[in-house]
Design a protein around this motif. Structure first.
Motif, PDB file in Angstrom:
ATOM      1  N   LYS A 245      -4.097 -11.499   7.004  1.00 32.02           N
ATOM      2  CA  LYS A 245      -4.480 -12.914   6.983  1.00 32.02           C
ATOM      3  C   LYS A 245      -3.915 -13.663   5.785  1.00 32.02           C
ATOM      4  O   LYS A 245      -4.044 -14.897   5.714  1.00 32.02           O
ATOM      5  CB  LYS A 245      -6.004 -13.027   6.988  1.00 32.02           C
ATOM      6  CG  LYS A 245      -6.666 -12.450   8.230  1.00 32.02           C
ATOM      7  CD  LYS A 245      -8.175 -12.538   8.133  1.00 32.02           C
ATOM      8  CE  LYS A 245      -8.855 -11.934   9.357  1.00 32.02           C
ATOM      9  NZ  LYS A 245     -10.331 -11.982   9.258  1.00 32.02           N
ATOM     10  N   CYS A 246      -3.322 -12.933   4.843  1.00 31.83           N
ATOM     11  CA  CYS A 246      -2.837 -13.562   3.612  1.00 31.83           C
ATOM     12  C   CYS A 246      -1.601 -14.423   3.905  1.00 31.83           C
ATOM     13  O   CYS A 246      -0.643 -13.965   4.536  1.00 31.83           O
ATOM     14  CB  CYS A 246      -2.500 -12.493   2.570  1.00 31.83           C
ATOM     15  SG  CYS A 246      -2.041 -13.182   0.965  1.00 31.83           S
ATOM     16  N   ARG A 247      -1.619 -15.661   3.450  1.00 31.09           N
ATOM     17  CA  ARG A 247      -0.521 -16.588   3.736  1.00 31.09           C
ATOM     18  C   ARG A 247       0.579 -16.567   2.675  1.00 31.09           C
ATOM     19  O   ARG A 247       1.657 -17.107   2.900  1.00 31.09           O
ATOM     20  CB  ARG A 247      -1.081 -18.017   3.853  1.00 31.09           C
ATOM     21  CG  ARG A 247      -2.047 -18.190   5.020  1.00 31.09           C
ATOM     22  CD  ARG A 247      -2.543 -19.618   5.091  1.00 31.09           C
ATOM     23  NE  ARG A 247      -3.451 -19.819   6.221  1.00 31.09           N
ATOM     24  CZ  ARG A 247      -4.043 -20.983   6.509  1.00 31.09           C
ATOM     25  NH1 ARG A 247      -3.824 -22.043   5.721  1.00 31.09           N
ATOM     26  NH2 ARG A 247      -4.852 -21.084   7.540  1.00 31.09           N
ATOM     27  N   HIS A 248       0.275 -15.978   1.541  1.00 33.80           N
ATOM     28  CA  HIS A 248       1.278 -16.014   0.460  1.00 33.80           C
ATOM     29  C   HIS A 248       1.273 -14.654  -0.233  1.00 33.80           C
ATOM     30  O   HIS A 248       0.617 -14.458  -1.246  1.00 33.80           O
ATOM     31  CB  HIS A 248       0.938 -17.136  -0.524  1.00 33.80           C
ATOM     32  CG  HIS A 248       2.072 -17.491  -1.450  1.00 33.80           C
ATOM     33  ND1 HIS A 248       3.395 -17.529  -1.044  1.00 33.80           N
ATOM     34  CD2 HIS A 248       2.077 -17.822  -2.762  1.00 33.80           C
ATOM     35  CE1 HIS A 248       4.151 -17.873  -2.066  1.00 33.80           C
ATOM     36  NE2 HIS A 248       3.378 -18.052  -3.135  1.00 33.80           N
ATOM     37  N   MET A 249       2.026 -13.728   0.352  1.00 35.33           N
ATOM     38  CA  MET A 249       2.030 -12.349  -0.133  1.00 35.33           C
ATOM     39  C   MET A 249       3.432 -11.949  -0.561  1.00 35.33           C
ATOM     40  O   MET A 249       4.418 -12.252   0.103  1.00 35.33           O
ATOM     41  CB  MET A 249       1.520 -11.411   0.966  1.00 35.33           C
ATOM     42  CG  MET A 249       1.535  -9.941   0.597  1.00 35.33           C
ATOM     43  SD  MET A 249       0.497  -8.916   1.694  1.00 35.33           S
ATOM     44  CE  MET A 249       1.152  -9.335   3.305  1.00 35.33           C
ATOM     45  N   GLY A 250       3.488 -11.226  -1.673  1.00 39.22           N
ATOM     46  CA  GLY A 250       4.760 -10.706  -2.167  1.00 39.22           C
ATOM     47  C   GLY A 250       4.826  -9.197  -2.018  1.00 39.22           C
ATOM     48  O   GLY A 250       3.809  -8.528  -1.800  1.00 39.22           O
ATOM     49  N   MET A 251       6.043  -8.660  -2.138  1.00 34.49           N
ATOM     50  CA  MET A 251       6.230  -7.222  -1.972  1.00 34.49           C
ATOM     51  C   MET A 251       7.171  -6.684  -3.040  1.00 34.49           C
ATOM     52  O   MET A 251       8.193  -7.288  -3.352  1.00 34.49           O
ATOM     53  CB  MET A 251       6.816  -6.912  -0.594  1.00 34.49           C
ATOM     54  CG  MET A 251       7.068  -5.428  -0.354  1.00 34.49           C
ATOM     55  SD  MET A 251       7.845  -5.101   1.255  1.00 34.49           S
ATOM     56  CE  MET A 251       9.484  -5.802   1.007  1.00 34.49           C
ATOM     57  N   VAL A 252       6.799  -5.542  -3.590  1.00 31.78           N
ATOM     58  CA  VAL A 252       7.665  -4.772  -4.476  1.00 31.78           C
ATOM     59  C   VAL A 252       8.087  -3.523  -3.713  1.00 31.78           C
ATOM     60  O   VAL A 252       7.232  -2.809  -3.183  1.00 31.78           O
ATOM     61  CB  VAL A 252       6.941  -4.398  -5.784  1.00 31.78           C
ATOM     62  CG1 VAL A 252       7.772  -3.409  -6.599  1.00 31.78           C
ATOM     63  CG2 VAL A 252       6.655  -5.650  -6.609  1.00 31.78           C
ATOM     64  N   GLU A 253       9.383  -3.280  -3.641  1.00 29.71           N
ATOM     65  CA  GLU A 253       9.883  -2.147  -2.859  1.00 29.71           C
ATOM     66  C   GLU A 253      10.053  -0.906  -3.729  1.00 29.71           C
ATOM     67  O   GLU A 253      10.587  -0.974  -4.835  1.00 29.71           O
ATOM     68  CB  GLU A 253      11.223  -2.495  -2.213  1.00 29.71           C
ATOM     69  CG  GLU A 253      11.756  -1.387  -1.315  1.00 29.71           C
ATOM     70  CD  GLU A 253      13.036  -1.772  -0.600  1.00 29.71           C
ATOM     71  OE1 GLU A 253      13.580  -0.923   0.138  1.00 29.71           O
ATOM     72  OE2 GLU A 253      13.495  -2.905  -0.788  1.00 29.71           O
ATOM     73  N   TYR A 254       9.588   0.227  -3.196  1.00 30.51           N
ATOM     74  CA  TYR A 254       9.768   1.521  -3.866  1.00 30.51           C
ATOM     75  C   TYR A 254      10.633   2.414  -2.979  1.00 30.51           C
ATOM     76  O   TYR A 254      10.280   2.674  -1.822  1.00 30.51           O
ATOM     77  CB  TYR A 254       8.412   2.179  -4.124  1.00 30.51           C
ATOM     78  CG  TYR A 254       8.509   3.607  -4.608  1.00 30.51           C
ATOM     79  CD1 TYR A 254       9.152   3.915  -5.808  1.00 30.51           C
ATOM     80  CD2 TYR A 254       7.974   4.652  -3.853  1.00 30.51           C
ATOM     81  CE1 TYR A 254       9.259   5.222  -6.244  1.00 30.51           C
ATOM     82  CE2 TYR A 254       8.058   5.959  -4.292  1.00 30.51           C
ATOM     83  CZ  TYR A 254       8.712   6.243  -5.478  1.00 30.51           C
ATOM     84  OH  TYR A 254       8.812   7.539  -5.904  1.00 30.51           O
ATOM     85  N   ARG A 255      11.767   2.866  -3.517  1.00 28.69           N
ATOM     86  CA  ARG A 255      12.722   3.652  -2.730  1.00 28.69           C
ATOM     87  C   ARG A 255      12.715   5.138  -3.109  1.00 28.69           C
ATOM     88  O   ARG A 255      13.534   5.905  -2.603  1.00 28.69           O
ATOM     89  CB  ARG A 255      14.141   3.098  -2.907  1.00 28.69           C
ATOM     90  CG  ARG A 255      14.325   1.700  -2.343  1.00 28.69           C
ATOM     91  CD  ARG A 255      15.762   1.222  -2.496  1.00 28.69           C
ATOM     92  NE  ARG A 255      15.966  -0.068  -1.867  1.00 28.69           N
ATOM     93  CZ  ARG A 255      16.295  -0.220  -0.579  1.00 28.69           C
ATOM     94  NH1 ARG A 255      16.458   0.849   0.187  1.00 28.69           N
ATOM     95  NH2 ARG A 255      16.479  -1.419  -0.066  1.00 28.69           N
ATOM     96  N   GLY A 256      11.815   5.543  -3.985  1.00 25.26           N
ATOM     97  CA  GLY A 256      11.803   6.931  -4.447  1.00 25.26           C
ATOM     98  C   GLY A 256      11.009   7.844  -3.522  1.00 25.26           C
ATOM     99  O   GLY A 256      10.629   7.488  -2.401  1.00 25.26           O
ATOM    100  N   PHE A 257      10.716   9.043  -4.048  1.00 24.18           N
ATOM    101  CA  PHE A 257      10.004  10.054  -3.263  1.00 24.18           C
ATOM    102  C   PHE A 257       8.535   9.677  -3.118  1.00 24.18           C
ATOM    103  O   PHE A 257       7.871   9.329  -4.086  1.00 24.18           O
ATOM    104  CB  PHE A 257      10.122  11.421  -3.956  1.00 24.18           C
ATOM    105  CG  PHE A 257       9.362  12.513  -3.271  1.00 24.18           C
ATOM    106  CD1 PHE A 257       9.861  13.108  -2.126  1.00 24.18           C
ATOM    107  CD2 PHE A 257       8.129  12.938  -3.758  1.00 24.18           C
ATOM    108  CE1 PHE A 257       9.154  14.112  -1.481  1.00 24.18           C
ATOM    109  CE2 PHE A 257       7.423  13.943  -3.120  1.00 24.18           C
ATOM    110  CZ  PHE A 257       7.930  14.531  -1.977  1.00 24.18           C
ATOM    111  N   TRP A 258       8.047   9.731  -1.897  1.00 23.13           N
ATOM    112  CA  TRP A 258       6.653   9.407  -1.591  1.00 23.13           C
ATOM    113  C   TRP A 258       6.261  10.139  -0.337  1.00 23.13           C
ATOM    114  O   TRP A 258       6.997  10.144   0.661  1.00 23.13           O
ATOM    115  CB  TRP A 258       6.495   7.910  -1.397  1.00 23.13           C
ATOM    116  CG  TRP A 258       5.109   7.445  -1.032  1.00 23.13           C
ATOM    117  CD1 TRP A 258       4.097   7.125  -1.889  1.00 23.13           C
ATOM    118  CD2 TRP A 258       4.589   7.226   0.289  1.00 23.13           C
ATOM    119  NE1 TRP A 258       2.982   6.720  -1.195  1.00 23.13           N
ATOM    120  CE2 TRP A 258       3.254   6.783   0.149  1.00 23.13           C
ATOM    121  CE3 TRP A 258       5.116   7.368   1.569  1.00 23.13           C
ATOM    122  CZ2 TRP A 258       2.451   6.470   1.242  1.00 23.13           C
ATOM    123  CZ3 TRP A 258       4.312   7.067   2.659  1.00 23.13           C
ATOM    124  CH2 TRP A 258       3.001   6.622   2.498  1.00 23.13           C
TER     125      TRP A 258
END
Length: 464
Positions: A245-258
């Motif tokens: 429902k959030c209208r203003h959301m940001g994202m940080v990308e993680y490309r390592g092992f998970w």
């Protein structure tokens, strides 16, 4: 910064070693780096947070049945917020945030990071958490989510899609275009082809953002009121109630092992030893992991691609490829936990029997850690017999204190107040007998071990 670790789960995916009280995150199976010791998933994550240089207080949101396990494994290194009942990740996060706001008086502007307590990951993951915290402080986003590069189309995870245009001045933070909660595998495959990332269940926001959402369901200046009115929150995930429902959301990308060690198949990939406990093999088995918590020996010959696990809760033999389906079957085997880790030590159920006339007997083996003590308590429906088999301790029955050790046998009739403290590791056999053997048959009272006079008949302990 404040970190909220989510520690839920019903304990069925790694059955029979895990149960309601000892969920997967508490199993001490992972090799501890630089040591011969084993550590649990939650111990590993807390250690990694501290070693990464993140300066934050940690609060663990748990179900009430997990409280003793967390206390035993993490001690006073974390704060604990226990749900009165399980109601999904959204109310659990609300409860933890209200604890920070109302009980610890944290500012509404404080940065909050919510994350699972059991990811199997590396240092770069925690550096990205630092980036998320910075984005919460520096950007106008209401919510920051961590996106992980997917390795296959999965219906177990939510997906997050970044906008084609970066509306953020921070190049490391991308505007989120859409958030999709657990699509089908076919839909997941399409999303991945379009550049969607896995939702890792890591969120960042300012404390005031979430307490405003929480106020829609219940509001009080007193934290204890949230515990009493917890059922006013809907049983729903944070992803569905807030992220979607959030209208203003940001994202940080993680490309390592998970990796999510949520099944026997994924967990055994990260465990170097193939045999735990009293196990004998012929050395010819291939890709087979064997876990035996029972005293009786286990013999395994010529197996391939199996997980074999035995505990007091049960025994499983499964092909590794089928281990993801365990949860559906384990639910049918619902019973009381037969092994638990408590704040004072551990116990396991040795035997339970019910006779034709409804008379019951339950036999446990308990071990108290040095300096630990049981609560001062009495029972209304059962008598108990304690046989001490190792160690030394102090016993109190109806205010009278005495030394106990190996060979002592104590009879505790129903109605008698009693408590026990260990001087050394103290092991004893407890036999409960009566017509109604339930865990709820207990009244607790305060007891001060430092005072010789403890008249507490009229001062019942208040339990949250």
């Amino acid at each position: 910064m404040q970190i909220i670790l989510l520690s839920g789960g019903s304990g069925t995916r790694l059955w029979p070693l895990s149960n309601d009280a000892r969920s997967k995150q508490f199993l001490k199976l992972l090799p501890k780096e630089g040591s011969d010791e084993k550590e649990s998933m939650v111990q590993r994550v807390v250690r990694q947070i501290n070693e990464s240089g993140i300066k934050a207080d940690i609060t663990v949101a748990i179900s009430l049945s997990q409280k003793d396990s967390i206390t035993s494994q993490l001690g006073n290194r974390v704060d604990i917020v226990a749900e009165p009942s399980r109601r999904g990740t959204f109310p659990a996060i609300c409860l933890a945030c209200e604890y920070l706001a109302k009980e610890k008086h944290i500012s509404p502007e404080e940065t909050i990071i919510v994350m699972p307590c059991d990811p199997f990951t590396e240092e770069g993951y925690f550096q990205k958490i630092k980036s998320m915290a910075k984005a919460v402080s520096d950007s106008s986003f209401e919510l920051i989510v961590m996106g992980v590069t997917p390795t296959y189309p999965s219906s177990k995870y939510g997906y997050v899609m970044a906008s084609n245009e970066n509306f953020s001045s921070n190049k490391e933070v991308l505007e989120v275009e859409k958030f999709i909660e657990k699509p089908s595998e076919k839909e997941a495959e399409k999303l991945i082809s379009e550049g969607a990332l896995w939702n890792a269940g890591v969120f960042g926001f300012k404390l005031g953002f979430l307490t405003k959402v929480s106020d829609n369901y219940f509001s009080s200046p007193i934290f204890h009121e949230y515990l009493k009115n917890y059922d006013k929150f809907p049983w729903i995930s944070f992803d569905c109630e807030v992220a979607e429902k959030c209208r203003h959301m940001g994202m940080v990308e993680y490309r390592g092992f998970w990796k999510d060690l949520g099944t026997w198949n994924t967990l055994t990939d990260e465990i170097p030893s193939h045999v735990y406990g009293n196990v004998l093999t012929d050395g010819l088995s291939k890709n087979t992991h064997v876990f035996n918590e029972l005293n009786m020996p286990m013999l395994v010959l010529g197996t391939e691609n199996l997980v074999i696990a035995a505990s007091h809760d049960g025994i499983i033999v499964t092909e590794k490829s089928k281990s993801e389906t365990i949860k559906d079957y384990a639910r049918r085997l619902k019973s009381r936990p037969m092994y638990e880790e408590r704040r004072w030590g551990t116990y396991k159920v040795i035997d339970s029997v019910k006779f034709d006339d409804n008379f019951q007997a339950l036999t446990k083996q308990l071990t108290l850690n040095p300096g630990a003590s049981l609560s001062y308590q009495r029972h209304s429906c059962r008598d108990e017999v304690w046989t001490f088999i190792d160690g030394e301790g102090e016993l109190v029955v109806n205010g009278k204190r005495r030394h106990v050790g190996r060979g002592d046998v104590i009879v505790i009739p129903k109605g008698d107040l009693h408590t026990l403290r260990a001087i050394t590791p103290l092991t004893f056999i407890e036999v409960q007998h009566g017509e109604n053997l339930i865990e709820e048959d207990i009244e607790r009272f305060p007891y001060d071990w430092d005072k010789s006079d403890n008249n507490v008949e009229d001062k019942k302990e208040i339990q949250n």
